[in-house]
Motif scaffolding. Sequence first.
Motif, PDB file in Angstrom:
ATOM      1  N   TYR A  69       1.058  -1.350  -0.187  1.00 10.45           N
ATOM      2  CA  TYR A  69       0.151   0.324  -0.542  1.00 10.45           C
ATOM      3  C   TYR A  69       0.949   1.043   0.027  1.00 10.45           C
ATOM      4  N   GLU A  70       1.114   2.058  -1.291  1.00 10.75           N
ATOM      5  CA  GLU A  70       1.863   2.510  -1.947  1.00 10.75           C
ATOM      6  C   GLU A  70       1.450   4.229  -1.774  1.00 10.75           C
ATOM      7  N   TYR A  71       1.446   4.890  -0.995  1.00  7.04           N
ATOM      8  CA  TYR A  71       0.916   6.563  -1.683  1.00  7.04           C
ATOM      9  C   TYR A  71       1.893   7.254  -2.018  1.00  7.04           C
ATOM     10  N   ASN A  72       3.216   7.251  -2.898  1.00  7.26           N
ATOM     11  CA  ASN A  72       4.248   7.820  -3.271  1.00  7.26           C
ATOM     12  C   ASN A  72       3.653   8.223  -4.756  1.00  7.26           C
ATOM     13  N   ARG A 119       5.076   8.386  -7.827  1.00  8.80           N
ATOM     14  CA  ARG A 119       4.371   7.031  -9.283  1.00  8.80           C
ATOM     15  C   ARG A 119       3.615   7.671  -9.280  1.00  8.80           C
ATOM     16  N   ASN A 137       0.282   5.148 -10.082  1.00  8.29           N
ATOM     17  CA  ASN A 137      -0.399   4.474  -9.372  1.00  8.29           C
ATOM     18  C   ASN A 137      -2.032   5.633  -9.344  1.00  8.29           C
ATOM     19  N   ASN A 146      -4.353   5.766  -3.511  1.00  9.61           N
ATOM     20  CA  ASN A 146      -4.077   5.766  -4.832  1.00  9.61           C
ATOM     21  C   ASN A 146      -4.957   4.699  -5.772  1.00  9.61           C
TER      22      ASN A 146
END
Length: 104
Positions: free
Chosen positions: A2-5, A8, A11, A34
């Motif tokens: 679970y990435e909220y960068n 990127r 996403n 995302n």
Amino acid sequence: MYEYNFARFWNLVKIDFDFEEGDEVHTWRINASNKNSKMELVLYCKRDEMMLFNYEAPNGKKLHNRLWNGGNGWGEIKLYKKDGTLIDHVKMENAGCEYGEYDK
């Protein structure tokens, strides 16, 4: 997983941030999403347990105003699938709290 960068972009990351400087408690709210999930974070820190810094950068410039720092924060994180199904609910204590306004 679970990435909220936001870098990127593929996403489809979106982040909303809010800080409220209160008389007794400071509050941070972060909502991130995302393409697959979303996260809600709420963090509180008691004002009288934090330090207000008058930070001067090594180059002699004062770049930040209202720079708060503390380490006794508490709050919660809720992680959801994109359809709203709750994945996890985490309560946190003794979290680091920091906020400062940047002068351009």
